[in-house]
Design a protein around this motif. Structure first.
Motif, short mmCIF file in Angstrom:
data_model
loop_
_atom_site.label_atom_id
_atom_site.label_comp_id
_atom_site.label_asym_id
_atom_site.label_seq_id
_atom_site.Cartn_x
_atom_site.Cartn_y
_atom_site.Cartn_z
N GLN A 32 -8.35 70.82 -15.57
CA GLN A 32 -9.40 70.13 -16.32
C GLN A 32 -9.05 68.68 -16.58
OE1 GLN A 32 -10.64 72.11 -19.89
NE2 GLN A 32 -11.34 73.92 -18.81
N SER A 33 -7.83 68.41 -17.01
CA SER A 33 -7.46 67.02 -17.29
C SER A 33 -7.43 66.18 -16.02
CB SER A 33 -6.12 66.94 -18.03
OG SER A 33 -5.08 67.46 -17.25
N ASP A 34 -6.95 66.77 -14.92
CA ASP A 34 -6.96 66.05 -13.64
C ASP A 34 -8.38 65.72 -13.22
OD1 ASP A 34 -4.20 66.28 -13.58
OD2 ASP A 34 -4.17 67.84 -12.05
N PHE A 35 -9.26 66.68 -13.37
CA PHE A 35 -10.66 66.50 -12.98
C PHE A 35 -11.32 65.38 -13.81
CE2 PHE A 35 -15.14 67.54 -13.71
CZ PHE A 35 -15.62 67.43 -12.41
N LEU A 36 -11.17 65.46 -15.12
CA LEU A 36 -11.80 64.47 -15.98
C LEU A 36 -11.18 63.08 -15.79
CD1 LEU A 36 -12.36 66.62 -19.17
CD2 LEU A 36 -14.11 65.72 -17.64
N SER A 37 -9.90 63.03 -15.46
CA SER A 37 -9.25 61.75 -15.18
C SER A 37 -9.82 61.13 -13.91
CB SER A 37 -7.74 61.94 -15.02
OG SER A 37 -7.17 62.35 -16.24
N ILE A 38 -10.06 61.95 -12.91
CA ILE A 38 -10.67 61.46 -11.66
C ILE A 38 -12.09 60.96 -11.92
CG2 ILE A 38 -11.58 62.20 -9.41
CD1 ILE A 38 -9.01 63.93 -9.17
N SER A 44 -15.46 54.44 -13.65
CA SER A 44 -15.14 53.16 -14.28
C SER A 44 -15.41 51.98 -13.33
CB SER A 44 -13.68 53.14 -14.75
OG SER A 44 -12.80 53.14 -13.65
N GLN A 45 -15.54 52.26 -12.05
CA GLN A 45 -15.92 51.20 -11.10
C GLN A 45 -17.35 50.73 -11.34
OE1 GLN A 45 -15.08 52.34 -6.99
NE2 GLN A 45 -13.56 53.79 -7.75
N TYR A 46 -18.15 51.58 -11.99
CA TYR A 46 -19.57 51.28 -12.21
C TYR A 46 -19.89 51.03 -13.69
CZ TYR A 46 -19.62 53.40 -7.61
OH TYR A 46 -19.36 53.70 -6.29
N HIS A 47 -18.96 51.41 -14.58
CA HIS A 47 -19.17 51.27 -16.02
C HIS A 47 -17.82 50.96 -16.66
CE1 HIS A 47 -19.90 52.36 -20.21
NE2 HIS A 47 -21.20 52.40 -19.95
N THR A 48 -17.68 49.77 -17.24
CA THR A 48 -16.37 49.31 -17.71
C THR A 48 -15.78 50.16 -18.85
OG1 THR A 48 -17.46 47.73 -19.17
CG2 THR A 48 -16.71 46.92 -17.01
N GLY A 49 -16.60 50.79 -19.65
CA GLY A 49 -16.09 51.58 -20.76
C GLY A 49 -15.92 53.06 -20.47
N MET A 50 -16.10 53.46 -19.21
CA MET A 50 -16.10 54.88 -18.87
C MET A 50 -14.75 55.56 -19.15
SD MET A 50 -18.13 57.29 -17.97
CE MET A 50 -19.54 56.58 -17.14
N LYS A 51 -13.65 54.89 -18.85
CA LYS A 51 -12.34 55.51 -19.07
C LYS A 51 -12.14 55.85 -20.54
CE LYS A 51 -9.66 53.84 -15.16
NZ LYS A 51 -8.50 53.06 -14.73
N SER A 52 -12.51 54.94 -21.40
CA SER A 52 -12.37 55.16 -22.84
C SER A 52 -13.27 56.29 -23.33
CB SER A 52 -12.71 53.86 -23.59
OG SER A 52 -12.70 54.08 -24.97
N VAL A 53 -14.49 56.32 -22.83
CA VAL A 53 -15.45 57.36 -23.24
C VAL A 53 -14.96 58.74 -22.79
CG1 VAL A 53 -17.80 58.20 -22.84
CG2 VAL A 53 -17.41 55.78 -23.27
N SER A 85 -18.69 62.58 -28.58
CA SER A 85 -18.14 62.02 -27.35
C SER A 85 -18.96 62.46 -26.14
CB SER A 85 -16.67 62.42 -27.18
OG SER A 85 -16.51 63.81 -27.18
N ARG A 86 -19.54 63.66 -26.21
CA ARG A 86 -20.41 64.12 -25.12
C ARG A 86 -21.67 63.25 -25.04
NH1 ARG A 86 -20.24 69.25 -22.77
NH2 ARG A 86 -22.05 69.71 -21.52
N GLU A 87 -22.22 62.89 -26.20
CA GLU A 87 -23.40 62.02 -26.23
C GLU A 87 -23.07 60.64 -25.68
OE1 GLU A 87 -24.89 62.08 -30.23
OE2 GLU A 87 -25.60 64.15 -30.05
N LYS A 88 -21.86 60.13 -25.96
CA LYS A 88 -21.45 58.83 -25.42
C LYS A 88 -21.36 58.89 -23.89
CE LYS A 88 -18.92 57.30 -29.49
NZ LYS A 88 -17.59 57.02 -30.06
N ILE A 89 -20.85 60.01 -23.38
CA ILE A 89 -20.78 60.16 -21.92
C ILE A 89 -22.19 60.22 -21.34
CG2 ILE A 89 -20.16 61.73 -20.04
CD1 ILE A 89 -17.59 62.31 -21.45
N GLN A 90 -23.09 60.94 -22.02
CA GLN A 90 -24.47 61.03 -21.55
C GLN A 90 -25.09 59.65 -21.42
OE1 GLN A 90 -26.28 63.52 -24.50
NE2 GLN A 90 -25.66 65.43 -23.49
N LYS A 91 -24.87 58.81 -22.42
CA LYS A 91 -25.43 57.46 -22.39
C LYS A 91 -24.79 56.63 -21.29
CE LYS A 91 -26.74 57.41 -27.23
NZ LYS A 91 -26.44 56.91 -28.57
N ALA A 92 -23.48 56.77 -21.12
CA ALA A 92 -22.78 56.01 -20.09
C ALA A 92 -23.24 56.43 -18.69
CB ALA A 92 -21.27 56.18 -20.23
N VAL A 93 -23.40 57.72 -18.48
CA VAL A 93 -23.87 58.23 -17.19
C VAL A 93 -25.31 57.79 -16.93
CG1 VAL A 93 -24.46 60.34 -15.90
CG2 VAL A 93 -22.25 60.16 -17.05
#
Length: 156
Positions: A32-38, A44-53, A85-93
């Protein structure tokens, strides 16, 4: 087969292709951690804050390894709510305005426990907003292992 699919998808500008192979994870607990890290690295190439989110999401899911034994113990006791944090990912995606295609390779070479862990990933990546549910599709392939004992054919 995945290479043909990948090559076909590369012609579209509105598609992000993410490759994941659970076999490269150190063990089943790291999948799971490997997957989410990938996911974080690729998006993050398309959204600068994605790694943090995604990091915040991983912390809320207690997926990240803790530095000390005490934080590991406290992490088991304290379970965070991943809703924010899930909602933040939804917005970022949603801000990406692209389709995300995740290609999972070597599923047929995993152990049963590893396959279950990969299937759990489906719920982790279902991060779409309710208005975008039609944009996300899943394809799960169940592969039969070959029987190691060959059956002798008898002639009539």
């Amino acid at each position: 087969m995945l290479n043909f699919l990948r090559d076909d998808l590369l012609q579209y500008n509105d598609v992000i292709i993410i490759d994941f192979n659970a076999r490269v994870s150190a063990n089943v607990n790291c999948i799971q951690s490997d997957f989410l890290s990938i996911i974080a690295t690729q998006l993050s190439q398309y959204h600068t804050g994605m790694k943090s989110v995604v990091k915040d999401y991983m912390e809320d899911l207690n997926v990240l390894a803790r530095d000390t034994i005490w934080s590991k113990v406290l992490g088991i006791i304290h379970i965070n709510d991943a809703t924010d944090s899930r909602e933040k990912i939804q917005k970022a995606v949603a801000a990406l305005n692209k389709k995300i295609v995740i290609l999972i390779d070597d599923l047929d070479r995993l152990t049963g426990e590893e396959i279950l862990e990969v299937l759990k990933l489906l719920s982790l990546i279902h991060i779409s907003e309710p208005t975008r549910l039609g944009m996300i599709s899943y394809a799960v392939f169940c592969l039969k292992k070959k029987n190691k004992k060959s059956k002798k054919m008898t002639s009539p």
